[in-house]
Design a protein around this motif. Structure first.
Motif, short mmCIF file in Angstrom:
data_model
loop_
_atom_site.label_atom_id
_atom_site.label_comp_id
_atom_site.label_asym_id
_atom_site.label_seq_id
_atom_site.Cartn_x
_atom_site.Cartn_y
_atom_site.Cartn_z
N GLU A 35 0.80 -1.23 0.00
CA GLU A 35 0.00 0.00 0.00
C GLU A 35 0.83 1.28 0.00
OE1 GLU A 35 -3.24 0.32 -0.26
OE2 GLU A 35 -3.91 -1.77 -0.02
N THR A 36 2.14 1.19 0.26
CA THR A 36 2.96 2.40 0.32
C THR A 36 3.00 3.12 -1.03
OG1 THR A 36 5.15 3.30 0.81
CG2 THR A 36 5.08 1.09 -0.12
N TYR B 5 5.33 -10.50 -4.51
CA TYR B 5 4.23 -9.70 -5.06
C TYR B 5 4.72 -8.46 -5.79
CZ TYR B 5 1.35 -12.65 -2.02
OH TYR B 5 0.73 -13.72 -1.41
N ASP B 6 6.01 -8.40 -6.05
CA ASP B 6 6.61 -7.29 -6.80
C ASP B 6 6.35 -5.93 -6.13
OD1 ASP B 6 8.21 -6.39 -8.91
OD2 ASP B 6 6.45 -5.83 -10.12
N ALA B 7 6.26 -5.93 -4.81
CA ALA B 7 6.08 -4.67 -4.08
C ALA B 7 7.37 -3.84 -4.14
CB ALA B 7 5.71 -4.94 -2.63
N LYS B 8 7.21 -2.53 -4.11
CA LYS B 8 8.35 -1.62 -4.10
C LYS B 8 8.40 -0.94 -2.74
CE LYS B 8 8.76 -2.60 -8.49
NZ LYS B 8 9.77 -3.60 -8.92
N ALA B 9 9.18 -1.50 -1.83
CA ALA B 9 9.20 -0.96 -0.47
C ALA B 9 10.54 -1.24 0.19
CB ALA B 9 8.09 -1.58 0.36
N ASP C 178 5.67 6.64 4.68
CA ASP C 178 4.24 6.99 4.62
C ASP C 178 3.34 5.94 5.26
OD1 ASP C 178 4.48 5.05 2.65
OD2 ASP C 178 3.12 6.05 1.25
N ILE C 179 3.93 4.81 5.73
CA ILE C 179 3.16 3.82 6.48
C ILE C 179 4.03 3.32 7.63
CG2 ILE C 179 2.01 1.58 6.46
CD1 ILE C 179 1.37 1.99 3.53
N MET C 180 3.49 3.40 8.86
CA MET C 180 4.21 2.95 10.05
C MET C 180 3.38 1.94 10.82
SD MET C 180 5.76 6.61 11.46
CE MET C 180 4.19 7.49 11.24
N PHE C 181 3.97 0.79 11.10
CA PHE C 181 3.36 -0.19 11.98
C PHE C 181 3.77 0.17 13.40
CE2 PHE C 181 3.87 -4.80 13.62
CZ PHE C 181 2.60 -4.79 14.18
N VAL C 182 2.79 0.40 14.27
CA VAL C 182 3.06 0.97 15.59
C VAL C 182 2.71 -0.03 16.69
CG1 VAL C 182 2.67 2.93 17.12
CG2 VAL C 182 2.51 3.24 14.63
N GLY D 158 -0.95 12.34 3.84
CA GLY D 158 -0.78 11.07 3.16
C GLY D 158 -0.03 10.01 3.94
N VAL D 159 -0.05 10.09 5.25
CA VAL D 159 0.65 9.12 6.10
C VAL D 159 -0.38 8.24 6.81
CG1 VAL D 159 2.19 8.80 8.07
CG2 VAL D 159 2.62 10.63 6.42
#
Length: 374
Positions: free
Chosen positions: A160-161, A195-199, A244-248, A266-267
């Motif tokens: 999702e990033t 899954y070819d994610a770009k992260a 832009d995405i944080m697991f807390v 957008g975070v």
């Protein structure tokens, strides 16, 4: 909170029934009331996360057994010796004591000296006076495969990033927190490969964690579960790095990370332990992407029912996907994941449940770059 704290009941008349080591005679009287205490970290039972979920399990039990009572006890320091002392100070007053967190591992001696009291220990196994892990007949200790839920969070973040930068923010590097961290990192790496994610995973060296063995585990550790101000500092620093995405996974400290996200554009954040969607409300929008789940409330409630009916049995249990004790929020009303992301997470999690995938954890001798199923 699922139930208002105002239903907290003061101590009521209860008869403590004494029998052999670690067993009770509540089975002889199904109406017998339990006098329960829950001892938690400084963030308390209204932290919106770990402690609260354990408390809600007790409240569910009391809903069905209204003669029983619960008293929250907040240990103010988070220190392990103080945590054990907090339990020792009240042990004579309760039938059941629920201890929330790794810092309560040292209750073994207290349990041994008080066989008429039953203990539910969450996130740790009890240790004896020599610090050795031990099982007791009157202690049901549950640990969780947090890496499994973290794995789901990592896949979600990677898919999702928009910036290609994600991060995990933790409280203290207790094993449960490192499990979440390593699981998240494993999930990101799995999504990138499969899954070819770009992260990429962003870590701030100045906030690297040190686990209970003294090893540097990296990550982004606030250093406490009750410091919202520092949580906001760490969150903002990561956002400034392009995350832009944080697991807390930081208890009440995580509220500061949420604030940093709400003040940015957008975070998004991923909640931890419980469904934290309500905590993500930000005006007419919501910053909560999903939540990684650790099903503590139902397991705590189950053990209280076992105490009541006389079937309580001490055990050092490890709970995971195979007992529906880990997972993530996929309800479209409670998350903001795309259908494609949910499909991919479910596909991977089915392999976790079957054992085909085993994400890295603090002490399973695997790393996020080299785990079973990658």
């Amino acid at each position: 909170m699922k139930k208002a704290l105002s239903i907290l009941l003061s101590a009521a008349t209860a008869v403590t029934m004494l029998t052999g080591f670690g067993t009770s005679v509540f089975a002889e009287d199904s109406s017998a009331a339990l006098k329960i205490a829950i001892v938690s970290s400084p963030s308390g039972v209204d932290d919106g996360s770990f402690n609260q979920n354990n408390y809600e399990g007790i409240l569910d039990f009391i809903d069905a057994n209204p003669d029983s009572t619960v008293t929250p006890v907040k240990e103010e320091t988070g220190d392990t010796a103080a945590a054990v002392q907090a339990v020792a100070d009240i042990v004579a007053d309760y039938d059941v004591i629920v201890c929330c967190g790794f810092q309560f591992a040292g209750i073994g001696t207290i349990a041994e000296e008080n066989p008429e009291v039953d203990f539910v220990l969450v996130d740790s196994y009890p240790t004896n006076e020599d610090g050795e892990e031990t099982a007791y007949d009157n202690v049901y200790a549950m640990q969780f495969k947090e890496q499994e839920s973290g794995f789901c969070a990592g896949i979600a973040a990677a898919l999702e990033t928009k910036t290609g930068k994600v991060a995990v923010v933790n409280g203290i590097a207790y094993p449960s927190n490192v499990n979440y961290q390593y699981g998240f990192m494993s999930g990101v790496n799995y999504a990138v490969k499969n899954y070819d994610a770009k992260a990429e995973i962003v870590e701030l060296p100045s906030y690297a964690g040190t686990d209970v063995t003294g090893a540097n585990v990296g990550g982004n550790y606030i250093g406490t579960f009750s410091d919202e101000a520092t949580g906001k500092v760490v969150g903002k620093a990561l956002i400034d790095e392009g995350v832009d995405i944080m697991f807390v996974a930081a208890g009440a400290s995580g509220n500061g990370v949420f604030t940093a996200a709400k003040e940015a554009e957008g975070v998004f954040v991923i909640g931890c332990d419980v469904d934290q969607y309500n905590d993500g409300v930000n005006g007419d929008s919501n910053i909560m992407l999903t939540s990684a789940l650790k099903i503590m409330d139902k397991n705590v409630e189950l053990q209280l029912n076992n105490v009541k009916d006389g079937s309580f049995k001490g055990e050092n249990a490890l709970l995971g996907a195979d007992t529906d004790s880990t997972g993530y929020v996929s309800d479209p009303e409670r998350c903001q994941l795309s259908e494609d992301t949910i499909s991919k997470i479910d596909e991977a999690f089915a392999k976790v449940k079957s054992g085909e995938i085993v994400p890295a954890a603090n002490f399973n001798e695997m790393t996020p770059d080299n785990f079973t199923g990658l």
